[in-house]
Design a protein around this motif. Structure first.
Motif, short mmCIF file in Angstrom:
data_model
loop_
_atom_site.label_atom_id
_atom_site.label_comp_id
_atom_site.label_asym_id
_atom_site.label_seq_id
_atom_site.Cartn_x
_atom_site.Cartn_y
_atom_site.Cartn_z
N GLN A 174 3.16 -133.83 -19.46
CA GLN A 174 3.86 -132.84 -20.29
C GLN A 174 4.62 -131.83 -19.42
O GLN A 174 5.78 -131.49 -19.72
CB GLN A 174 2.85 -132.11 -21.17
N ARG A 175 4.01 -131.39 -18.34
CA ARG A 175 4.69 -130.45 -17.44
C ARG A 175 5.95 -131.08 -16.84
O ARG A 175 7.00 -130.44 -16.73
CB ARG A 175 3.73 -130.02 -16.32
N GLU A 188 8.71 -131.33 -19.49
CA GLU A 188 9.33 -130.03 -19.75
C GLU A 188 10.22 -129.61 -18.60
O GLU A 188 11.27 -129.00 -18.81
CB GLU A 188 8.24 -128.99 -20.00
N ALA A 189 9.83 -129.96 -17.38
CA ALA A 189 10.64 -129.58 -16.20
C ALA A 189 11.89 -130.45 -16.07
O ALA A 189 12.91 -129.99 -15.55
CB ALA A 189 9.79 -129.68 -14.94
N GLU A 206 -1.52 -133.70 -19.53
CA GLU A 206 -0.98 -132.35 -19.33
C GLU A 206 0.02 -132.35 -18.17
O GLU A 206 1.06 -131.67 -18.24
CB GLU A 206 -2.11 -131.37 -19.04
N TYR A 241 1.10 -136.13 -10.50
CA TYR A 241 2.18 -135.18 -10.80
C TYR A 241 3.11 -135.01 -9.60
O TYR A 241 4.34 -135.10 -9.73
CB TYR A 241 1.58 -133.83 -11.20
#
Length: 442
Positions: free
Chosen positions: A220-221, A224-225, A217, A183
């Motif tokens: 996905q973060r 969305e960001a 996940e 991430y």
């Protein structure tokens, strides 16, 4: 009067608008037998017949002479792996064994910034020398791989989308990372490169088998960001892969549902291969406005299966063509379209030339949500195009002389053509590659 930097005279072919059926493509096909294209500030300023356009020239001889050549929009490659360039044509395996035997060891080198830079330069030269002006590209798990590729593409001012592989299980230790590490590194790369010049970032989980729930996940973060980034991954390439996904994710209805559950379908989501899809997966792709990449040479080389192009039309799913180097066996879009035709023939589907060139140009741009910028010669579009020499061998010359119209000649190019037919590649209104090594002078 048209304000321009270059005016090019030659033959021009494109598809004037996006289409939802092969019949609509045929209606939108546009051919100018003796045309004049004006380029200003990296964009198409006008395209018209020579008869119409010659009076708009600043001087009677103020044009680049490309008569005898055929000019088409730059090819759009919707799926390939630049680190796998050096292992193209590796023998004897199907997908999962091929990854373990060849892919992972090669990709281990790309933490070395010098090696990544050297291979990035080679890779981009392969794209340009094959007429590809836009591509959606996998890096490796190493941030250095993406930094090198983007830096090289920025020097060319290419429209390129790429991303670092995200992978936290079912791969060698030297290529796995934690979900949080993936991430953070991806986020830093997005902030550094996304929307820099003509570059775009693709969040790139390799595929469901190398992703834990924690990794998806994290994806996905990020999605969305950064909602204007792309999502690029693999889907339903190989029956054994699909069975593996089912064993790892038994709670999900099907392979695509793994991605859909984490919000990874949608606009700017591109799923490579999509060969063995259930009806529910096709419907989800359509309903979410996702796209797929059809990779003919790779699917044949790895024995993965036959993409169902007719079903793709029926389900109204956006699609582009991918060379998928290095499982794919060529960077050349002409050769790739020839293999796509053969896959259609095996399923009683006739892939005609206008449809094939649509998928390789405007259709691919649409799949990447770039059709407002590239894909045809509409006024205001970015001037990315390829100059084709239609007959570079005795066999091509013989066959070309017997072609009755432009469609026969395009079909000849996609069945007999290769990199020798690429005379020039233009990027953003500048000649970026010239087969003859000469500077283009207006």
């Amino acid at each position: 009067m048209v304000d321009y930097r270059y005016a090019l005279r030659g033959r021009f072919f494109d598809i004037a608008a996006t289409a939802d059926s092969p019949e609509e493509i045929a209606r939108q096909a546009r051919y100018v037998d003796d045309g004049l294209m004006f380029i200003a500030e990296g964009r198409i300023a006008a395209l018209m017949s020579w008869e119409e356009g010659q009076s708009l020239l600043k001087q009677p001889d103020d044009w680049v002479d490309l008569r005898g050549k055929l000019i088409v929009p730059g090819f759009v490659d919707t799926h390939l792996h630049y680190p796998q360039t050096e292992m193209i044509g590796a023998f004897g395996e199907q997908l999962l064994e091929w990854l373990t035997t060849y892919t992972f060891p090669v990709e281990s080198q790309y933490g070395n910034a010098g090696h990544a830079a050297q291979m990035s330069a080679f890779f981009l030269n392969q794209l340009l020398s094959n007429g590809t002006t836009t591509a959606l590209v996998f890096g490796t798990v190493h941030p250095e791989s993406v930094d090198a590729l983007f830096a090289a593409a920025a020097q060319q001012n290419m429209r390129l989308i790429a991303g670092k592989v995200m992978m936290d299980r079912n791969a060698p230790d030297y290529l796995t990372e934690t979900a949080e590490q993936s991430y953070q590194q991806t986020r830093e790369l997005i902030l550094r490169w996304h929307n820099h010049q003509r570059l775009g970032y693709a969040i790139t989980p390799r595929f469901a088998p190398t992703s834990t729930p924690a990794l998806l996940e994290a994806v996905q973060r990020l999605r969305e960001a950064f909602p204007d980034t792309w999502l690029h991954t693999h889907l339903s390439e190989n029956p054994q892969e699909i069975a593996w996904v089912k064993s790892l994710w038994p709670e999900h209805e099907n392979y695509l549902d793994v991605y859909h559950h984490y919000g990874l379908t949608g606009k700017r989501s591109v799923f490579a291969h999509a060969i063995h899809l259930q009806d529910a997966e096709w419907n989800c792709l359509h309903d979410s406005d996702s796209a797929v990449a059809f990779c003919p040479t790779s699917n044949l080389f790895l024995g993965s299966g036959l993409f169902r192009l007719q079903t793709c039309w029926q389900k109204k799913v956006k699609m582009g063509i991918g060379t998928d180097v290095g499982a794919g066996t060529t960077f050349n879009m002409l050769r790739t379209l020839g293999e796509a035709y053969k896959i259609g023939q095996l399923q009683s589907y006739k892939l005609c030339a206008s449809e094939a060139f649509y998928h390789a140009t405007l259709g691919g741009a649409r799949a990447l949500c770039l059709d407002e910028h590239i894909g045809n010669f509409s006024v205001g579009k970015e001037a990315d195009f390829v100059v084709l020499d239609p007959a570079v061998s005795p066999l091509q010359q013989l066959r070309s002389a017997r072609c009755k119209d432009i469609y026969e000649q395009l079909f000849m190019l996609m069945t007999l053509g290769d990199d020798r037919n690429i005379a020039q590649t233009w990027i953003n209104g500048e000649c970026a590659w010239n087969r003859d090594g000469l500077e283009v002078a207006a």
